[in-house]
Design an enzyme around this catalytic site. Structure first.
Site, PDB file in Angstrom:
ATOM      1  N   LYS A 175       5.838   2.616   7.504  1.00 56.91           N
ATOM      2  CA  LYS A 175       6.484   1.332   7.222  1.00 56.91           C
ATOM      3  C   LYS A 175       7.673   1.577   6.297  1.00 56.91           C
ATOM      4  CE  LYS A 175       5.272  -3.356   5.621  1.00 56.91           C
ATOM      5  NZ  LYS A 175       4.195  -4.191   5.036  1.00 56.91           N
ATOM      6  N   SER A 204       3.283  -8.450   7.624  1.00 60.03           N
ATOM      7  CA  SER A 204       4.623  -7.905   7.614  1.00 60.03           C
ATOM      8  C   SER A 204       4.748  -6.529   8.272  1.00 60.03           C
ATOM      9  CB  SER A 204       5.119  -7.799   6.169  1.00 60.03           C
ATOM     10  OG  SER A 204       4.335  -6.884   5.444  1.00 60.03           O
ATOM     11  N   SER A 212      -1.041  -8.104   5.520  1.00 57.21           N
ATOM     12  CA  SER A 212       0.085  -7.493   6.237  1.00 57.21           C
ATOM     13  C   SER A 212      -0.262  -6.256   7.060  1.00 57.21           C
ATOM     14  CB  SER A 212       1.201  -7.130   5.257  1.00 57.21           C
ATOM     15  OG  SER A 212       1.942  -8.280   4.940  1.00 57.21           O
TER      16      SER A 212
END
Lengths: 486, 489, 98
Positions: free
Chosen positions: A78, A153, A177
């Site tokens: 990420k 996210s 997330s």
């Protein structure tokens, strides 16, 4: 041999036998990314050249027998996890060209293990969102249906694993997330116990809630990655210094006699019927294997979302203050004086959702409102944690839906913050309490979208969480991966 | 009404940099004077994702300071974020302690014009330094840009907040000097105001004598020496008095001391609402001090200046002036004690030499006690040579200076330079005879009844002997010779 | 808990060093009010005698020894500097012009 279809553990065997090289594996994933990326937009930055070099080093390690479980297996990270000299943008204009001069601790662990890094994945800006729609670089598509969000996210990481762009990925989870996008894309995602994985070098959203965790197609693969990253870190004061088991070894543990809690507060009116059905099926599967099902109460869990949005935004308002255009990141051209420069730098560099949360958090901490909002939220947080403490005297794990519904369409909720926030309604409790939780696929909806089930365990009880998930996975069978047409 | 009719109320917030080797939350060096931005790392530069880890030594030092200032040491303390934007504040928050500081409720004692004064300490808390802004122009307001250096960012500080117990600018200065003395004694800070490792902000207000409600206060910053603290507060007290006398209101504001102009100036910058949004630092965990930890620190504290001062009066019988001067500096006091441990005949003589030649030479050469080459045993040996009459007090000064410059033993110097006092009667008799012969005029004057001339004649004896004649003998022999002369006349 | 006014939004934006256009102030006021309305539910929870919980970990006294570690090379420190002058980070004037 279709490399992309092999599990990480199968690849391990092939690598150890010398039937395949890490370079071949990495090349297969690079080809897949090149083919699928135009449709998905899972990545912000691709690092193929370095990945191939890392693969050669991994092959060397395997030849020298200095390898470990994940040596030579590629991974996607990420884009809020700092990588030395590789852009770490948090999907924000603010950090569009930011290249950290250091690696996050988890990145060091990944590099030491000889895992080639394929690239940095797309996310909601600064991890604030539930759909990747707040990314400065455009949203990521759900590989099951390109009209749907992948969740957020960590949507880019989830989509990359679901679409076979990477066998493994790391995400971060502040209020869901990792688990929510894992549920929306039909894969496994783990939010570990707070303090199990180092936060050093991970750009924070809310420091007391953030945890890094793995994405994988199956429970076993996620356990392998968790074992690698769950290390004590002296550079993180909140890192727990407990012995860390090899999570792969705990999977086969029998669920006979396991006490499984089903909290009534999670089966609410707004819960999608198909989702409820899938969760009940997973519960039944455990019961069939000899687990004891217990109805429990988590009376304050309906206040978790409201609590979460105060705690998280208060911390984020402070965490994101350092983006002032002085030392790194975007700087406005409007440099009349420092204060003006700060205000315009931040106005230009942050998107609307980030600004909204900074404003809410600043407000909640400001003179006159602190007690009413921030302090109140910290007290309710304690009650939420005590609910779990009480529940875990009666049960070993808790099982709930991960989200109230399956993935939603682009644009459906982006205009209404509350509606968007509600997709985290079942996930924020674990972050507030600091306990581990996992999402795994539990079936497909009638419109062919994955449904996620969440397993929550007491602090540091990752082993029982994983063995429970493993039992469900065995009983329900795989939902497979999306047939992404390219 | 004149200033004397007002009660001046002053409270000080003193910041002292702690003398740790590394910064408060990262491993960067704290040493002073390096090239800009060479003592920084991702942590103290505030790069996103970095995290603080607390320096244990800094906690020890804060507790040490708390104990030396008679504070209550809080078993539980925690860190908070103080949020504000400023270019030199790398994280845009300062890690500090808000509602649960490490020490509270202490006090400091000192003497002002012979009167004992006690000032309460409200609290001592730990926090980190900001970086440093260097302005392109002559001052911050006429600079089109500033340059940021983060070497100082993250150096540990203690903030010592006093109660508003100080009643005059002089007391404020002495309070600061006392704090410096104590903090240096316990080794937690080098307290160099000129390098900024000791700083203070002062709050001052005036109220008519006998009143109980404090007046409106102003805050003074940028006082970079002890003298400046007193001068700035004197100026500000006068300014308040004038405004009050003319019926004007004091504006509550922050003012800066301009040392060149000798005045305080309003900082003019738009007064920011001080809404710092303190909240518990989530990246750090609480500090819980075990009793044993605190007791160990307590046991390791040295004798503090106030105790030493009392002991010097009682044990050594020194005058207050001497005792205060010597005990103000721990190294000096320890040096004194090392000398008197060997030379325990005349403490006042040791004190005189220390306050005289010793400090004169130190000041001249700009060195500190630790750098002085004279060993305490040699210091004592020199005093013994004087007592034994081997050297005169005049020669002693020469010997002492040579010891100071070379570190040699006094005996060696006396031998090398042939400085042994002439105590041989016949040699002195000869010199006396020569002086009488060469100075018929003064001799006649003396014989005529002018006793004062004797001094001149003794001086001539010393001169002729190059200072080596034993002065008592010179005096005695001269008198004897002159008496003979008088008899024979 | 009362609703948030435009003036408060401006005050908070100033604290947060965020420039907002008039339109953004309008929108922000509206959406913050919606969120604060949602937050009203916390009022219904009885939190008398409840200790606030700022941390999720049962840790205390995490400290390091006072040991100097190597700082980073100045090139690395300046890697992302928006405006560097001879090893310094340059910023526009700190005091506003009259």
């Amino acid at each position: 041999m279709d490399i992309l279809k092999k599990s990480v553990l199968e690849l391990r065997e092939l690598l150890d036998k010398g039937e395949i090289s890490s370079r071949e594996i990495v090349q297969a994933y690079i080809d897949r990314i090149e083919k699928t990326e135009p449709k998905l937009n899972s990545f912000v930055t691709l690092t193929f050249e370095e990945a191939l070099k890392d693969a050669d080093r991994a092959d060397e390690m395997i030849r020298n027998k200095t390898h470990t479980t994940l040596t030579g297996i590629p991974i996607a990270l990420k884009d809020n996890i700092s990588t030395y000299h590789v852009k770490t943008t948090c999907s924000s204009k603010m950090l569009e060209n930011y290249r950290p001069p250091f690696d996050a601790t988890v990145v060091e662990l990944i590099k030491q293990a000889g895992m080639p890094i394929l690239g940095k994945t797309n996310m909601d800006e600064f991890a604030m969102g539930s759909s990747t729609e707040t990314s400065y670089f455009g949203p990521t598509k759900n590989p099951w249906n390109l009209e749907y969000v992948p969740g957020g996210s960590s949507g880019g990481s989830a989509a990359s694993v679901a679409a076979k762009q990477a066998p493994l990925a790391l995400g971060t989870d502040t209020g869901g997330s990792i688990r929510q996008p894992a549920a929306f894309t039909g894969i496994v995602g783990i939010k570990p116990t707070y303090g199990l994985v180092s936060r050093y070098g991970v750009v924070p959203f809310a420091s007391s809630l953030d945890q890094v965790g793995p994405f994988a197609r199956t429970v076993a693969e996620s356990a392998a990655l968790l074992s690698l990253i769950a290390q004590y870190d002296k550079y993180d004061s909140t890192s727990l210094n407990n012995p860390r088991p090899d999570y792969l070894r705990s999977l086969e543990k029998d669920v006979k006699g396991l006490r499984v809690g089903v909290p009534k507060e999670f089966f609410i009116d707004g819960l999608d019927a198909e989702v409820e059905q899938a969760v009940r099926k997973a519960v039944k599967a455990l019961e069939d294997q000899g687990a004891e099902i217990v109805d429990i109460e988590l009376p304050h869990s309906d206040k978790a979302l409201a609590t979460y949005y105060i705690v998280a935004t208060a911390e984020c308002s402070s965490n994101l203050a350092r983006f002032d255009g002085v030392r790194f990141g975007h700087r406005s051209e409007n440099t009349k004086d420092s204060v003006t420069m700060f205000k315009h730098t931040r106005a230009e560099g942050f998107g609307p959702e980030v600004k909204r949360r900074i404003m809410l958090g600043t407000y909640a901490l400001s003179a006159g409102y602190y007690d009413a909002y921030y302090l109140k939220a910290l007290k309710v947080r304690r009650l939420i944690k005590e609910d779990f403490d009480k529940a875990f005297t009666k049960v070993d794990v808790i099982i709930t839906p991960t989200t109230p519904s399956t993935a939603f369409k682009f644009g459906e909720k982006v205009q209404d913050p509350i509606a968007m926030y509600l997709s985290d309604v079942f996930t924020t409790t674990a972050n507030l309490a600091g306990i581990p939780a996992l999402s795994m696929p539990a079936g497909l909806s009638s419109n062919n979208l994955p449904i996620g089930v969440q397993i929550i365990a007491p602090s540091l009880a990752e082993e029982v969480m994983l063995s429970t998930a493993y039992s469900i996975e065995k009983a329900l069978g795989s939902i497979g991966l999306p047939e992404l047409e390219v | 009404m004149p200033l004397e009719d007002y009660t001046i109320v002053i409270g000080l917030e003193v910041h002292a940099e702690l003398a740790t080797d590394s910064k408060l939350f990262c491993g960067c060096s704290t040493s002073f004077g390096s090239e800009a931005n060479t003592q920084i790392c991702p942590r103290c530069l505030g790069l996103p994702g970095t995290l603080p880890v607390l320096n244990k030594k800094a906690v020890e030092y804060a507790v040490r300071a708390g104990l030396a200032l008679d504070c209550k040491i809080n078993k539980f303390s925690k860190f908070d974020r103080k949020n504000y934007f400023y270019p030199d504040l790398s994280k845009a928050y300062q890690i500090s302690q808000y509602d649960q500081p490490i020490c509270e409720h202490g006090h400091v004692e000192f003497y002002v014009g012979g009167e004992k004064k006690v000032v309460g300490i409200t609290r001592i808390h730990l926090e980190e330094e900001a970086g440093k802004s260097i302005h392109s122009g002559t001052s911050i307001s006429d600079s089109d840009f500033s340059l940021e250096d983060y070497n100082r960012s993250g150096i540990p500080l203690i903030e010592i907040v006093s109660e508003p117990d100080i009643r005059s600018p002089e007391e404020a200065r002495i309070y600061m000097e006392t704090l410096r003395s104590i903090l240096r004694y316990i080794g937690v800070s080098d307290c160099k105001m000129e390098e900024g490792s000791l700083r203070c902000d002062a709050n001052i207000s005036l109220m008519p004598k006998g009143a109980t409600v404090f007046g409106t206060r102003t805050e003074i910053k940028n006082m970079n020496s002890f003298r400046a603290v007193q001068k700035a507060l004197e100026y500000e007290a006068e300014r308040h008095a004038k405004l009050l006398d003319s019926g004007e209101k004091i504006v509550q504001e922050t003012r800066t001391w301009d040392d060149n102009l000798g005045i305080t100036l309003s900082m003019r910058s738009k007064e920011e609402a001080h809404d710092y949004r303190y909240f518990p630092e989530p990246d750090l965990v609480p500090v819980i001090l075990e009793d044993e930890f605190v007791t160990d620190i307590k046991n390791s504290l040295p004798e503090l200046p106030a105790e030493k001062f009392r002991r010097y009066l009682e044990e050594f019988g020194l005058p207050e002036y001497d005792a205060e001067l010597i005990t103000a500096d721990r190294d000096l006091a320890e040096y004194f004690e090392a000398v008197v441990a060997i030379y325990n005949k005349d403490y006042k003589a040791v004190s005189n030499w220390i306050m005289g030649e010793f400090m004169r030479l130190m000041n001249e050469q700009g060195i500190e006690v630790g750098e002085v080459k004279i060993k305490p045993e040699d210091f004592a040996a020199m005093l013994k040579l004087m007592d034994e009459g081997v050297i005169s007090s005049k020669i002693a000064k020469v010997v002492f200076e040579e010891m100071f410059n070379t570190g040699k033993e006094p005996k060696t110097i006396v031998g090398e330079k042939g400085l042994v006092q002439i105590s041989d009667s016949s040699a002195i008799e000869q010199i006396v005879a020569d002086v009488i012969k060469d100075n018929p005029g003064p001799v006649a004057e003396y014989l005529g009844g002018k006793d004062k001339v004797l001094g001149f004649l003794v001086g001539q004896v010393m001169k002729l002997s190059k200072g080596k004649a034993n002065p008592q003998m010179a005096n005695e022999f001269l008198k004897k010779a002159l008496a003979e002369l008088s008899k024979n006349q | 808990m009362s609703s948030i006014t435009k003036e408060t939004v401006c005050y908070v934006a100033d604290l947060a060093r965020l420039y907002l256009t008039d339109e953004e102030i309008e929108q922000m006021t509206e959406s913050l009010n919606k969120i604060l309305e949602f937050e009203e539910q916390l009022n219904s929870v009885n939190t008398d005698n409840v200790e606030p919980m700022a941390h999720a970990v049962p840790l205390n006294n995490v400290m390091r020894e006072d040991v100097v570690e190597e700082s980073m090379p100045i090139r690395e420190a300046m890697l992302n500097a928006p405006d560097e002058v001879e090893g310094f980070f340059r910023v526009p004037r700190i005091i506003e012009k009259d």
